[in-house]
Write a protein that holds these residues in place. Sequence first.
Motif, PDB file in Angstrom:
ATOM      1  N   SER A 195       0.834  -1.206   0.000  1.00  0.00           N
ATOM      2  CA  SER A 195       0.000   0.000   0.000  1.00  0.00           C
ATOM      3  C   SER A 195       0.866   1.253   0.000  1.00  0.00           C
ATOM      4  N   ASP A 234      -3.089   6.719   5.755  1.00  0.00           N
ATOM      5  CA  ASP A 234      -3.909   6.116   4.699  1.00  0.00           C
ATOM      6  C   ASP A 234      -3.841   4.581   4.801  1.00  0.00           C
ATOM      7  N   SER A 235      -2.627   4.076   4.960  1.00  0.00           N
ATOM      8  CA  SER A 235      -2.391   2.648   5.098  1.00  0.00           C
ATOM      9  C   SER A 235      -3.119   2.092   6.320  1.00  0.00           C
ATOM     10  N   THR A 289      -6.948   2.121   5.445  1.00  0.00           N
ATOM     11  CA  THR A 289      -7.458   1.339   4.316  1.00  0.00           C
ATOM     12  C   THR A 289      -6.935  -0.087   4.271  1.00  0.00           C
ATOM     13  N   VAL A 290      -5.893  -0.390   5.024  1.00  0.00           N
ATOM     14  CA  VAL A 290      -5.388  -1.768   5.024  1.00  0.00           C
ATOM     15  C   VAL A 290      -5.470  -2.371   6.431  1.00  0.00           C
ATOM     16  N   PRO A 324      -9.353  -2.358   8.095  1.00  0.00           N
ATOM     17  CA  PRO A 324     -10.267  -3.407   7.611  1.00  0.00           C
ATOM     18  C   PRO A 324      -9.771  -4.823   7.897  1.00  0.00           C
ATOM     19  N   LEU A 325      -8.461  -5.021   7.916  1.00  0.00           N
ATOM     20  CA  LEU A 325      -7.957  -6.369   8.167  1.00  0.00           C
ATOM     21  C   LEU A 325      -7.938  -6.709   9.655  1.00  0.00           C
ATOM     22  N   PHE A 378      -4.777  -7.098  -1.740  1.00  0.00           N
ATOM     23  CA  PHE A 378      -5.498  -6.803  -0.502  1.00  0.00           C
ATOM     24  C   PHE A 378      -6.693  -7.752  -0.401  1.00  0.00           C
ATOM     25  N   PRO A 379      -6.712  -8.614   0.617  1.00  0.00           N
ATOM     26  CA  PRO A 379      -7.743  -9.647   0.664  1.00  0.00           C
ATOM     27  C   PRO A 379      -9.138  -9.101   0.929  1.00  0.00           C
ATOM     28  N   HIS A 380      -9.222  -7.878   1.451  1.00  0.00           N
ATOM     29  CA  HIS A 380     -10.540  -7.342   1.797  1.00  0.00           C
ATOM     30  C   HIS A 380     -11.140  -6.542   0.645  1.00  0.00           C
ATOM     31  N   TYR A 391      -6.368   0.849  -6.399  1.00  0.00           N
ATOM     32  CA  TYR A 391      -5.787   1.356  -5.148  1.00  0.00           C
ATOM     33  C   TYR A 391      -4.709   2.407  -5.418  1.00  0.00           C
ATOM     34  N   ARG A 440      -4.641   7.054  -5.847  1.00  0.00           N
ATOM     35  CA  ARG A 440      -3.701   7.835  -5.048  1.00  0.00           C
ATOM     36  C   ARG A 440      -2.643   8.534  -5.893  1.00  0.00           C
ATOM     37  N   ARG A 474      -2.238  -3.710 -10.871  1.00  0.00           N
ATOM     38  CA  ARG A 474      -2.338  -2.764  -9.763  1.00  0.00           C
ATOM     39  C   ARG A 474      -1.094  -1.886  -9.707  1.00  0.00           C
TER      40      ARG A 474
END
Lengths: 227, 352
Positions: free
Chosen positions: A126, A135-136, A139-140, A143-144, B89-91, B100, B104, B146
């Motif tokens: 990311s 941001d990381s 957004t990462v 959620p995880l 990203f798994p989600h 993604y 940005r 990506r």
Amino acid sequence: MPVLSSTDFDAIVLSIKVALTATLLSLPFGFLYAYLMTFFKFRAKVLLEVLVNLPLTLPPVVMGYLLLLALGKNGWFAPLLDFLGVRLIFTWKAAVLASALVGFPLLVRSIRLAMESIDGRLIQASRTLGAGSLDSLLTVILPLSRTGLVAGSSLMFARSMGEFGATIIVAGNIPGVTRTIPLAIYDYAGSPDGEPAALVLCVVAIALSVLVLLVHESLTRKLARRQ
Amino acid sequence: MELSMAVSKRFPGSFELKTDFTVAGEQVGVFGVSGSGKSTLVGLIAGLLEPDRGEIVLDGDCLFNSERGINLPPQQRRVAIVFQDSCLFPHLSVEANLLYGYRRCPARHRQIDVKSLVSVLQLDGLLDRGVNRLSGGEKQRVALGRAILANPRLLLMDESLSALDDALKLQIIHYLKRASEKFRIPYLFISHSLLEVRLLTDQVLAMGGGRVLGQTTPEQLARERMGQSQVGYINLLQVEKLRKMGGLYVYRWGMEELFVSAGDDEAMAVFELSSRDIILFTRHPEAVSARNLLKCTVMDTFPSGNKVGVELRCGHETLIAEVVVQAADDLAIQARNEVYAVIKASSFRRLS
């Protein structure tokens, strides 16, 4: 067949309200704390770890007493509270605070478990795709950590529902105001013919706990599968 | 793309990476065995690791300079990585993964159109899927997309093909080449596989023990390593299927016909042939069991370890064979000699 009286009903609603508020209030702090402990190295880490986990082993009464000393009329934080015009002691807010402190380590534990299972390269990916560290985080990592957040919340909620020692000292046992399920059961247990009413409340407490633990169990299983 | 790196980075333990090189090109390889410092190099360029001291300059922009206190964070370097195991990203869905980096990327750098990338990488049918429902090859294609959609000025392929089997590897190689050329994105291809480096790059940095040992062409590197390699030099033969005869397949290779056991019905194919599987005769051998007998001219010989590499020209094609030093002396092999190369039909290994 004994039924719930209106004061019992108040106790149940209050318990849920206190536990829910304590959990929701603690969530952002728990998340940030877990983030700090999982992804950063710093000097005072061990000290912080011990402080946050202390309520797990400390008698809740000690926690409550310390809170009373800190927040009471002539307590350490009295000038600040007076200035803000806030009164905490012997209100439901004090019960929230007591529950939050006691339940916090449980909340953090689950979130950290989830965060530690995140593949570090996802965060690196990311970053190289243009995300800054905040941001990381949003957004990462957030959620995880979802499963851990829900699992931790459910555990903390259950623990808060049962909070007794710290609550009775810092919030008192005022019917309709600070009398939660455990305090009500304590009252019934002390009165001559309170046994049936105490039992009914026990059943309610058990039912709520079982429900919450079932949710927690299924979530941690999901988390373990991911690892 | 021009990259200069004069940095050092020491790790707890004894490993130290120390480099001082400048490389310019669009398709550059970094070759080395595991533990040679390739991944550290990737981390340093992307900004995921900080050098102890030194300077990193990419296309004239300073990414890191310890003396001037410059250290651009990863998100400002515009250097994207494709990892070995995709790291999607798994989600997020495939589409959200693809976008993604794109979302940005500042508008002034956005040059790649999402639609055209999706069609180049043939991702159309996958967009709505969750990433856990993709095959290994699909995942790596999405990871590539990506990274490209982030509009990087440099793409780091960190062992990106190592986890794939041969067929998927060739497929991704094809996509990577197409995308890199179409969207003009230079890449640094990091690998421990000489074959991948040869298929994808036109120059290569050889790494070992935390140092860049030299800058050379993949062809030169392959020849140098022939003598010490377990499998010798691998010739890559692009062939066209002609017919099937008995149990064998007949392919056209340049102006020659080759008999191969491990063929199939595809019209075009690439075969690997080790330099060790070629036997040289100075005169026509009257009777041999091997099915392929090619008349060749020796173009050059080169030493590699205790072996001698022999560059052969058959028609317009080149083959590298190897012989031990004594054999080279006995046969008096030297440039412009005519020799016969004998190859068994079973020595060819199909790549695609």
